[in-house]
Design a protein around this motif. Structure first.
Motif, PDB file in Angstrom:
ATOM      1  N   ALA A 260      10.815   3.021  -1.553  1.00  0.00           N
ATOM      2  CA  ALA A 260      12.379   2.391  -1.504  1.00  0.00           C
ATOM      3  C   ALA A 260      12.252   0.909  -2.280  1.00  0.00           C
ATOM      4  CB  ALA A 260      12.684   2.161   0.047  1.00  0.00           C
ATOM      5  N   ALA A 261      11.117   0.363  -2.000  1.00  0.00           N
ATOM      6  CA  ALA A 261      11.008  -1.009  -2.433  1.00  0.00           C
ATOM      7  C   ALA A 261      10.809  -0.921  -3.976  1.00  0.00           C
ATOM      8  CB  ALA A 261       9.522  -1.793  -2.091  1.00  0.00           C
ATOM      9  N   LEU A 262      10.089  -0.121  -4.525  1.00  0.00           N
ATOM     10  CA  LEU A 262      10.071   0.245  -6.047  1.00  0.00           C
ATOM     11  C   LEU A 262      11.543   0.485  -6.662  1.00  0.00           C
ATOM     12  CD1 LEU A 262       6.515   2.052  -6.069  1.00  0.00           C
ATOM     13  CD2 LEU A 262       6.927  -0.118  -7.113  1.00  0.00           C
ATOM     14  N   ASP A 263      12.171   1.277  -5.872  1.00  0.00           N
ATOM     15  CA  ASP A 263      13.499   1.863  -6.479  1.00  0.00           C
ATOM     16  C   ASP A 263      14.416   0.512  -6.522  1.00  0.00           C
ATOM     17  OD1 ASP A 263      12.955   4.516  -6.402  1.00  0.00           O
ATOM     18  OD2 ASP A 263      13.785   4.673  -4.424  1.00  0.00           O
ATOM     19  N   THR A 264      14.227  -0.514  -5.610  1.00  0.00           N
ATOM     20  CA  THR A 264      15.161  -1.649  -5.988  1.00  0.00           C
ATOM     21  C   THR A 264      14.379  -2.997  -6.043  1.00  0.00           C
ATOM     22  OG1 THR A 264      15.039  -1.786  -3.543  1.00  0.00           O
ATOM     23  CG2 THR A 264      16.824  -0.410  -4.525  1.00  0.00           C
ATOM     24  N   TRP A 265      13.186  -2.912  -7.000  1.00  0.00           N
ATOM     25  CA  TRP A 265      12.303  -3.952  -7.132  1.00  0.00           C
ATOM     26  C   TRP A 265      12.761  -5.170  -7.454  1.00  0.00           C
ATOM     27  CZ3 TRP A 265       7.477  -3.859  -5.366  1.00  0.00           C
ATOM     28  CH2 TRP A 265       6.722  -4.888  -5.867  1.00  0.00           C
ATOM     29  N   ALA A 266      13.920  -5.537  -8.311  1.00  0.00           N
ATOM     30  CA  ALA A 266      14.556  -6.672  -8.677  1.00  0.00           C
ATOM     31  C   ALA A 266      15.123  -7.277  -7.519  1.00  0.00           C
ATOM     32  CB  ALA A 266      15.416  -6.561  -9.834  1.00  0.00           C
ATOM     33  N   GLU A 267      15.624  -6.412  -6.425  1.00  0.00           N
ATOM     34  CA  GLU A 267      16.089  -7.130  -5.128  1.00  0.00           C
ATOM     35  C   GLU A 267      15.072  -7.219  -4.006  1.00  0.00           C
ATOM     36  OE1 GLU A 267      19.013  -5.512  -1.730  1.00  0.00           O
ATOM     37  OE2 GLU A 267      19.282  -4.830  -3.666  1.00  0.00           O
ATOM     38  N   THR A 268      13.945  -6.456  -3.839  1.00  0.00           N
ATOM     39  CA  THR A 268      13.107  -6.489  -2.996  1.00  0.00           C
ATOM     40  C   THR A 268      12.118  -7.419  -2.953  1.00  0.00           C
ATOM     41  OG1 THR A 268      12.067  -4.396  -3.616  1.00  0.00           O
ATOM     42  CG2 THR A 268      13.744  -4.164  -1.985  1.00  0.00           C
ATOM     43  N   ALA A 269      11.543  -7.404  -4.510  1.00  0.00           N
ATOM     44  CA  ALA A 269      10.374  -8.175  -4.745  1.00  0.00           C
ATOM     45  C   ALA A 269      10.341  -9.690  -4.379  1.00  0.00           C
ATOM     46  CB  ALA A 269       9.957  -8.220  -6.278  1.00  0.00           C
ATOM     47  N   PRO A 270      11.472 -10.410  -4.526  1.00  0.00           N
ATOM     48  CA  PRO A 270      11.667 -11.791  -4.091  1.00  0.00           C
ATOM     49  C   PRO A 270      11.415 -11.882  -2.443  1.00  0.00           C
ATOM     50  CG  PRO A 270      13.178 -11.529  -5.770  1.00  0.00           C
ATOM     51  CD  PRO A 270      12.825 -10.118  -5.331  1.00  0.00           C
ATOM     52  N   LYS A 271      12.100 -10.982  -1.783  1.00  0.00           N
ATOM     53  CA  LYS A 271      12.116 -11.081  -0.548  1.00  0.00           C
ATOM     54  C   LYS A 271      10.540 -10.756   0.055  1.00  0.00           C
ATOM     55  CE  LYS A 271      16.881  -9.317   0.091  1.00  0.00           C
ATOM     56  NZ  LYS A 271      17.802  -8.312   0.518  1.00  0.00           N
ATOM     57  N   LEU A 272       9.970  -9.778  -0.529  1.00  0.00           N
ATOM     58  CA  LEU A 272       8.580  -9.553  -0.098  1.00  0.00           C
ATOM     59  C   LEU A 272       7.550 -10.382  -0.360  1.00  0.00           C
ATOM     60  CD1 LEU A 272       8.445  -5.788  -1.540  1.00  0.00           C
ATOM     61  CD2 LEU A 272       8.179  -6.445   0.781  1.00  0.00           C
ATOM     62  N   ARG A 273       7.959 -11.370  -1.673  1.00  0.00           N
ATOM     63  CA  ARG A 273       7.010 -12.454  -1.898  1.00  0.00           C
ATOM     64  C   ARG A 273       6.900 -13.496  -0.994  1.00  0.00           C
ATOM     65  NH1 ARG A 273       4.509 -11.768  -6.369  1.00  0.00           N
ATOM     66  NH2 ARG A 273       5.565 -10.280  -8.202  1.00  0.00           N
ATOM     67  N   ALA A 274       8.514 -13.750  -0.378  1.00  0.00           N
ATOM     68  CA  ALA A 274       8.571 -14.705   0.685  1.00  0.00           C
ATOM     69  C   ALA A 274       7.710 -14.346   1.967  1.00  0.00           C
ATOM     70  CB  ALA A 274      10.318 -15.002   0.865  1.00  0.00           C
ATOM     71  N   LEU A 275       8.113 -13.101   2.294  1.00  0.00           N
ATOM     72  CA  LEU A 275       7.152 -12.596   3.456  1.00  0.00           C
ATOM     73  C   LEU A 275       5.780 -12.945   3.255  1.00  0.00           C
ATOM     74  CD1 LEU A 275       7.494 -11.454   6.452  1.00  0.00           C
ATOM     75  CD2 LEU A 275       7.556  -8.963   5.307  1.00  0.00           C
ATOM     76  N   ALA A 276       5.219 -12.505   2.255  1.00  0.00           N
ATOM     77  CA  ALA A 276       3.806 -12.522   1.959  1.00  0.00           C
ATOM     78  C   ALA A 276       3.210 -13.990   2.061  1.00  0.00           C
ATOM     79  CB  ALA A 276       3.523 -12.110   0.453  1.00  0.00           C
ATOM     80  N   ALA A 277       4.173 -14.763   1.469  1.00  0.00           N
ATOM     81  CA  ALA A 277       3.668 -16.412   1.700  1.00  0.00           C
ATOM     82  C   ALA A 277       3.911 -16.631   3.241  1.00  0.00           C
ATOM     83  CB  ALA A 277       4.861 -17.103   0.921  1.00  0.00           C
ATOM     84  N   ASP A 278       4.784 -16.291   3.926  1.00  0.00           N
ATOM     85  CA  ASP A 278       4.994 -16.669   5.317  1.00  0.00           C
ATOM     86  C   ASP A 278       3.426 -15.923   6.042  1.00  0.00           C
ATOM     87  OD1 ASP A 278       7.119 -18.056   5.238  1.00  0.00           O
ATOM     88  OD2 ASP A 278       8.423 -16.202   5.980  1.00  0.00           O
ATOM     89  N   LEU A 279       3.145 -14.826   5.556  1.00  0.00           N
ATOM     90  CA  LEU A 279       1.825 -14.348   6.153  1.00  0.00           C
ATOM     91  C   LEU A 279       0.639 -14.984   5.868  1.00  0.00           C
ATOM     92  CD1 LEU A 279       0.474 -12.108   7.590  1.00  0.00           C
ATOM     93  CD2 LEU A 279       0.455 -10.448   5.360  1.00  0.00           C
ATOM     94  N   GLU A 280       0.481 -15.472   4.686  1.00  0.00           N
ATOM     95  CA  GLU A 280      -0.874 -16.293   4.272  1.00  0.00           C
ATOM     96  C   GLU A 280      -0.570 -17.606   5.064  1.00  0.00           C
ATOM     97  OE1 GLU A 280      -3.379 -15.375   2.366  1.00  0.00           O
ATOM     98  OE2 GLU A 280      -2.148 -13.454   1.891  1.00  0.00           O
ATOM     99  N   ALA A 281       0.249 -18.183   5.148  1.00  0.00           N
ATOM    100  CA  ALA A 281       0.596 -19.545   5.847  1.00  0.00           C
ATOM    101  C   ALA A 281       0.467 -19.295   7.352  1.00  0.00           C
ATOM    102  CB  ALA A 281       1.858 -20.230   5.431  1.00  0.00           C
ATOM    103  N   GLY A 282       0.373 -18.189   7.865  1.00  0.00           N
ATOM    104  CA  GLY A 282       0.192 -17.887   9.328  1.00  0.00           C
ATOM    105  C   GLY A 282       1.788 -17.963  10.037  1.00  0.00           C
ATOM    106  N   ARG A 283       2.837 -17.889   9.276  1.00  0.00           N
ATOM    107  CA  ARG A 283       4.288 -18.088  10.000  1.00  0.00           C
ATOM    108  C   ARG A 283       4.842 -16.808  10.090  1.00  0.00           C
ATOM    109  NH1 ARG A 283       4.510 -21.872   5.273  1.00  0.00           N
ATOM    110  NH2 ARG A 283       5.686 -19.994   4.243  1.00  0.00           N
ATOM    111  N   ALA A 284       4.219 -15.732   9.702  1.00  0.00           N
ATOM    112  CA  ALA A 284       5.073 -14.270   9.803  1.00  0.00           C
ATOM    113  C   ALA A 284       4.922 -13.818  11.490  1.00  0.00           C
ATOM    114  CB  ALA A 284       4.214 -13.277   9.035  1.00  0.00           C
ATOM    115  N   GLU A 285       6.077 -13.946  11.638  1.00  0.00           N
ATOM    116  CA  GLU A 285       6.201 -13.075  13.194  1.00  0.00           C
ATOM    117  C   GLU A 285       5.932 -11.578  13.281  1.00  0.00           C
ATOM    118  OE1 GLU A 285      10.084 -13.785  14.700  1.00  0.00           O
ATOM    119  OE2 GLU A 285      10.269 -15.756  14.378  1.00  0.00           O
ATOM    120  N   GLY A 286       5.151 -11.367  14.250  1.00  0.00           N
ATOM    121  CA  GLY A 286       4.854  -9.933  14.547  1.00  0.00           C
ATOM    122  C   GLY A 286       3.624  -9.690  13.530  1.00  0.00           C
ATOM    123  N   ALA A 287       2.828 -10.492  12.930  1.00  0.00           N
ATOM    124  CA  ALA A 287       1.584 -10.156  12.065  1.00  0.00           C
ATOM    125  C   ALA A 287       0.481  -9.513  12.993  1.00  0.00           C
ATOM    126  CB  ALA A 287       0.997 -11.255  11.722  1.00  0.00           C
TER     127      ALA A 287
END
Length: 338
Positions: A37-64
């Protein structure tokens, strides 16, 4: 960023983002329920996924939570397209010698490729179950890319821009079934059962200098029953890079988002230009059993290494310059299918 698919969430699993060091993960199903599903709409989903990935790296992601590769399916548990090339012509030459087949000169300029079954990929830690050892069970350590939509007739630049993810493959082969099957003139089928992919798929930018846009310059570490078997560098002796393989696949048909293109077995020549030497002899070893068997035949008049037997364990992994696992490991045991 790094993405994986957990077993939860139905047949196609549930999408998660994984930290760079592969220790933590966070659900990404709020952005896209599955990787397809992410690949089907990559232009839309990739920026959101990158933002969540940055939160995960910084320890800010809820529910990690702690990441467990054993809880993963292959990143794409099934795919619309799985095309495997033979980019390392050194490997092609050796395995063709093993079955007494001549090596046409065109193989150095026109890629080999077969269309594999993509409806039932194995999980990265799922056993390889076969009915008989007599099939000649072999592993094949490879690199693969996952594409966005690719138009028919794509040139190399277009093909390169379509690469979305990189992962590892164990392309299981049944060597003793291959000669008779190919002799029918209709290609692989029974001799190519389900493949397994690494727990994690990685965006090219996250690979740093190891990714040059077409090749991945890291050793592929293969172990058999806990002993080092191969460490060939995937960026060396690769006759056809991934844009070339993608363009080849798309010559007469478009490729849909989520298509997987494999490199074929990673294979390096020895420093002197001849066949590779075993790791135990100071060489880079091999990424499949067929290759070492062919080298043994050339050196000793016959193969000494058996194909896989029930109970054998195969591990395929890549590490970066710091020793950190990049994709997680494919770890599989061979079992009898009953």
């Amino acid at each position: 960023m790094k993405l994986a698919t957990l077993r939860t969430g139905g047949r196609d699993g549930a999408l998660v983002l994984v930290s760079t060091d592969l220790t933590r993960a966070v659900a990404a199903t709020g952005i896209a329920p599955t990787l397809q599903a992410a690949l089907d709409t990559w232009a839309e989903t990739a920026p959101k996924l990158r933002a969540l990935a940055a939160d995960l790296e910084a320890g800010r992601a809820e529910g990690a939570f702690a990441f467990d590769a054993a809880a993963c399916l292959s990143p794409l548990p099934r795919a619309y397209q799985w095309c495997d090339g033979s980019a390392y012509v050194n490997h092609v030459e050796l395995v063709r010698k093993a079955r007494g087949a001549a090596m046409p000169e065109s193989f150095w300029t026109d890629p080999l490729m077969y269309q594999g079954g993509s409806d039932s990929f194995l999980a990265p830690t799922e056993p390889i179950r076969m009915a008989s050892e007599s099939f000649g069970i072999d592993f094949e350590g490879e690199v693969a890319v996952v594409t966005d939509d690719v138009p028919m007739g794509a040139d190399l630049a277009t093909a390169a821009r379509a690469i979305r993810l990189v992962m590892l493959v164990n392309d299981v082969s049944l060597r003793n079934l291959i000669p008779n099957e190919l002799a029918k003139g209709f290609g692989f089928f029974q001799s190519k059962p389900s493949s397994a992919f690494s727990p994690v798929a990685v965006t090219p930018d996250a690979l740093g200098a190891a990714w040059d846009g077409g090749k991945l310059h890291l050793p592929l570490l293969v172990a058999l029953n806990g002993q080092p078997f191969g460490k060939a560098n995937a960026g060396v002796d690769m006759t056809f890079d991934f844009p070339t393989l993608i363009a080849h696949a798309a010559k007469t048909r478009p490729l849909a988002a989520g298509s997987i293109i494999g490199s074929g077995t990673v294979s390096n020549k020895d420093a002197g230009g001849g066949p590779g030497r075993p790791v135990s002899d100071g060489g880079l070893g091999y990424s499949c059993l067929a290759e070492v068997r062919m080298v043994e035949t050339l050196l000793h008049g016959g193969a000494r290494t058996p194909f896989l037997r029930f109970g054998d364990r195969v591990r395929i992994e890549m590490q970066d310059a710091t020793g950190q696992s990049v994709f997680g490991a494919i770890e599989q045991t061979v079992e009898e299918y009953r």
